[in-house]
Design a protein around this motif. Structure first.
Motif, PDB file in Angstrom:
ATOM      1  N   GLY A  34      29.033  93.303  19.807  1.00  0.00           N
ATOM      2  CA  GLY A  34      30.435  92.990  19.566  1.00  0.00           C
ATOM      3  C   GLY A  34      30.976  93.677  18.325  1.00  0.00           C
ATOM      4  O   GLY A  34      32.110  94.173  18.319  1.00  0.00           O
ATOM      5  N   PHE A  35      30.171  93.736  17.269  1.00  0.00           N
ATOM      6  CA  PHE A  35      30.599  94.417  16.048  1.00  0.00           C
ATOM      7  C   PHE A  35      30.782  95.906  16.301  1.00  0.00           C
ATOM      8  O   PHE A  35      31.777  96.503  15.861  1.00  0.00           O
ATOM      9  CB  PHE A  35      29.563  94.184  14.951  1.00  0.00           C
ATOM     10  N   VAL A  36      29.823  96.522  16.991  1.00  0.00           N
ATOM     11  CA  VAL A  36      29.929  97.948  17.289  1.00  0.00           C
ATOM     12  C   VAL A  36      31.157  98.224  18.156  1.00  0.00           C
ATOM     13  O   VAL A  36      31.867  99.224  17.960  1.00  0.00           O
ATOM     14  CB  VAL A  36      28.644  98.446  17.977  1.00  0.00           C
ATOM     15  N   LEU A  37      31.438  97.331  19.101  1.00  0.00           N
ATOM     16  CA  LEU A  37      32.629  97.499  19.936  1.00  0.00           C
ATOM     17  C   LEU A  37      33.902  97.402  19.103  1.00  0.00           C
ATOM     18  O   LEU A  37      34.842  98.186  19.288  1.00  0.00           O
ATOM     19  CB  LEU A  37      32.637  96.438  21.035  1.00  0.00           C
ATOM     20  N   ALA A  38      33.937  96.445  18.164  1.00  0.00           N
ATOM     21  CA  ALA A  38      35.109  96.313  17.296  1.00  0.00           C
ATOM     22  C   ALA A  38      35.291  97.549  16.425  1.00  0.00           C
ATOM     23  O   ALA A  38      36.422  98.021  16.223  1.00  0.00           O
ATOM     24  CB  ALA A  38      34.961  95.062  16.427  1.00  0.00           C
ATOM     25  N   LEU A  52      37.351  95.620   5.830  1.00  0.00           N
ATOM     26  CA  LEU A  52      36.990  94.251   6.191  1.00  0.00           C
ATOM     27  C   LEU A  52      35.720  94.208   7.029  1.00  0.00           C
ATOM     28  O   LEU A  52      34.877  93.316   6.850  1.00  0.00           O
ATOM     29  CB  LEU A  52      38.153  93.597   6.945  1.00  0.00           C
ATOM     30  N   LEU A  53      35.566  95.149   7.957  1.00  0.00           N
ATOM     31  CA  LEU A  53      34.336  95.207   8.750  1.00  0.00           C
ATOM     32  C   LEU A  53      33.134  95.520   7.869  1.00  0.00           C
ATOM     33  O   LEU A  53      32.047  94.966   8.069  1.00  0.00           O
ATOM     34  CB  LEU A  53      34.487  96.257   9.858  1.00  0.00           C
ATOM     35  N   LEU A 256      30.499  81.545  17.409  1.00  0.00           N
ATOM     36  CA  LEU A 256      31.950  81.333  17.401  1.00  0.00           C
ATOM     37  C   LEU A 256      32.564  81.835  16.101  1.00  0.00           C
ATOM     38  O   LEU A 256      33.656  82.424  16.108  1.00  0.00           O
ATOM     39  CB  LEU A 256      32.251  79.846  17.603  1.00  0.00           C
ATOM     40  N   ALA A 257      31.865  81.596  14.983  1.00  0.00           N
ATOM     41  CA  ALA A 257      32.386  82.079  13.699  1.00  0.00           C
ATOM     42  C   ALA A 257      32.432  83.602  13.662  1.00  0.00           C
ATOM     43  O   ALA A 257      33.390  84.199  13.140  1.00  0.00           O
ATOM     44  CB  ALA A 257      31.517  81.540  12.559  1.00  0.00           C
ATOM     45  N   TRP A 258      31.414  84.265  14.206  1.00  0.00           N
ATOM     46  CA  TRP A 258      31.374  85.725  14.235  1.00  0.00           C
ATOM     47  C   TRP A 258      32.504  86.281  15.097  1.00  0.00           C
ATOM     48  O   TRP A 258      33.194  87.233  14.706  1.00  0.00           O
ATOM     49  CB  TRP A 258      30.018  86.188  14.744  1.00  0.00           C
ATOM     50  N   LEU A 262      35.694  88.646  13.825  1.00  0.00           N
ATOM     51  CA  LEU A 262      36.032  89.934  14.421  1.00  0.00           C
ATOM     52  C   LEU A 262      37.439  89.920  15.006  1.00  0.00           C
ATOM     53  O   LEU A 262      38.195  90.895  14.875  1.00  0.00           O
ATOM     54  CB  LEU A 262      35.016  90.290  15.510  1.00  0.00           C
ATOM     55  N   ALA A 263      37.815  88.801  15.651  1.00  0.00           N
ATOM     56  CA  ALA A 263      39.159  88.707  16.228  1.00  0.00           C
ATOM     57  C   ALA A 263      40.221  88.712  15.134  1.00  0.00           C
ATOM     58  O   ALA A 263      41.282  89.343  15.284  1.00  0.00           O
ATOM     59  CB  ALA A 263      39.275  87.443  17.069  1.00  0.00           C
ATOM     60  N   ALA A 264      39.974  88.016  14.017  1.00  0.00           N
ATOM     61  CA  ALA A 264      40.945  87.996  12.919  1.00  0.00           C
ATOM     62  C   ALA A 264      41.106  89.379  12.306  1.00  0.00           C
ATOM     63  O   ALA A 264      42.226  89.806  11.995  1.00  0.00           O
ATOM     64  CB  ALA A 264      40.496  86.991  11.864  1.00  0.00           C
TER      65      ALA A 264
END
Length: 280
Positions: A34-38, A52-53, A256-258, A262-264
């Motif tokens: 998910g992080f790599v996709l973001a 931020l990332l 959920l926190a992760w 990423l969504a924020a």
């Protein structure tokens, strides 16, 4: 031991008692993807989102109690590779010209009408590619540093990754150490038979070619013997382990926190990108 020190550069897992070490491997694998996709979906030049990332990735490294300097050094491996891949971008992207050069100073546009230019958009795209590679490698390195390799393979199978792929990765990981031992023995034998100086470059190239050929033949013959031994023991394409994965409540909370983080970050990046269109 000496054997462990010899292979320390191949296996980067660090034992620990941090929260990230105790998370389910499936969650860590999905969080990394998910992080790599973001990172991949972030638009070029959106430096606020990249910052931020990066803060999120560095925070995860600190929570895992992995030395930050070590994590930065490992992720820095991606910089020269990404730089070589993206080296042509500053010269091929349209934009405001920051620097130009005409070979031999020809007033007719350079040699054969060719002019070398660097644009602002090209530099931004080049920096974006390098930063994306760096962030992706940093989080992937954290996954490897906090998850034993057998657990990682088990997580891949639980997420329905094809068995042939996980088996191939498992064998590659296992026999990489064997190939390193073979290469070291060949190097020791070469050193023992070439004491002294005065060897030519051609001689060294010929010996190196022979070593590579010998290593290939030995590896091929070993793979045939291993495959025959596995078939005789009933191997049917599935690598089985005694590891059992358990998903707990803390995995759900951390997941959920992760996702929320990423969504924020993505939402903030989208808002910043739309500010010029809104007249700000």
């Amino acid at each position: 031991t000496t054997e462990a020190m010899r292979h320390s550069f191949l296996d980067r897992y660090r034992q620990g008692t941090s929260l990230i070490h105790h998370l389910d491997p499936r969650l860590k694998l999905l969080a990394t993807l998910g992080f790599v996709l973001a990172v991949t979906m972030t638009t070029p030049g959106n430096w606020i989102v990249f910052a931020l990332l990066a803060a999120l990735a560095i925070g995860a490294v600190l929570v895992a109690k992995v030395p930050l300097v070590e994590g930065l050094k490992r992720s820095a491996v991606a910089l020269p590779v990404a730089g070589m891949v993206a080296v042509s971008l500053p010269f091929t992207q349209a934009g405001e010209v920051l620097w130009s050069w005409q070979p031999f100073g020809s007033a007719q546009g350079g040699l054969f009408g060719f002019t070398l230019t660097i644009t602002d958009a090209g530099l931004v795209l080049f920096a974006t590619v390098v930063v994306k590679a760096w962030l992706s490698v940093m989080v992937s390195g954290l996954l490897v540093a906090t998850t034993p390799f057998p657990d990682l393979l088990k997580a891949m199978r639980s997420l329905r990754v094809p068995a042939v792929l996980t088996a191939t990765i498992s064998f590659m990981y296992r026999y990489l150490f064997v190939l390193v031992d073979e290469a070291m023995r060949l190097q020791t034998a070469r050193t023992a038979r070439s004491v002294g100086t005065g060897r030519t470059v051609w001689w060294r190239a010929r010996v190196l070619g022979g070593m590579i050929g010998s290593l290939f033949i030995r590896s091929y013959e070993r793979s045939e013997r291993i495959y025959a031994a596995m078939l005789s023991r009933g191997f049917a394409g599935e690598v089985r382990t005694l590891t059992r994965l358990t998903w707990q409540a803390r995995d759900t909370c951390v997941g959920l926190a992760w996702v929320a983080a990423l969504a924020a970050i993505a939402a903030l990046g989208r808002t910043v990108a739309l500010l010029p269109a809104w007249g700000f």
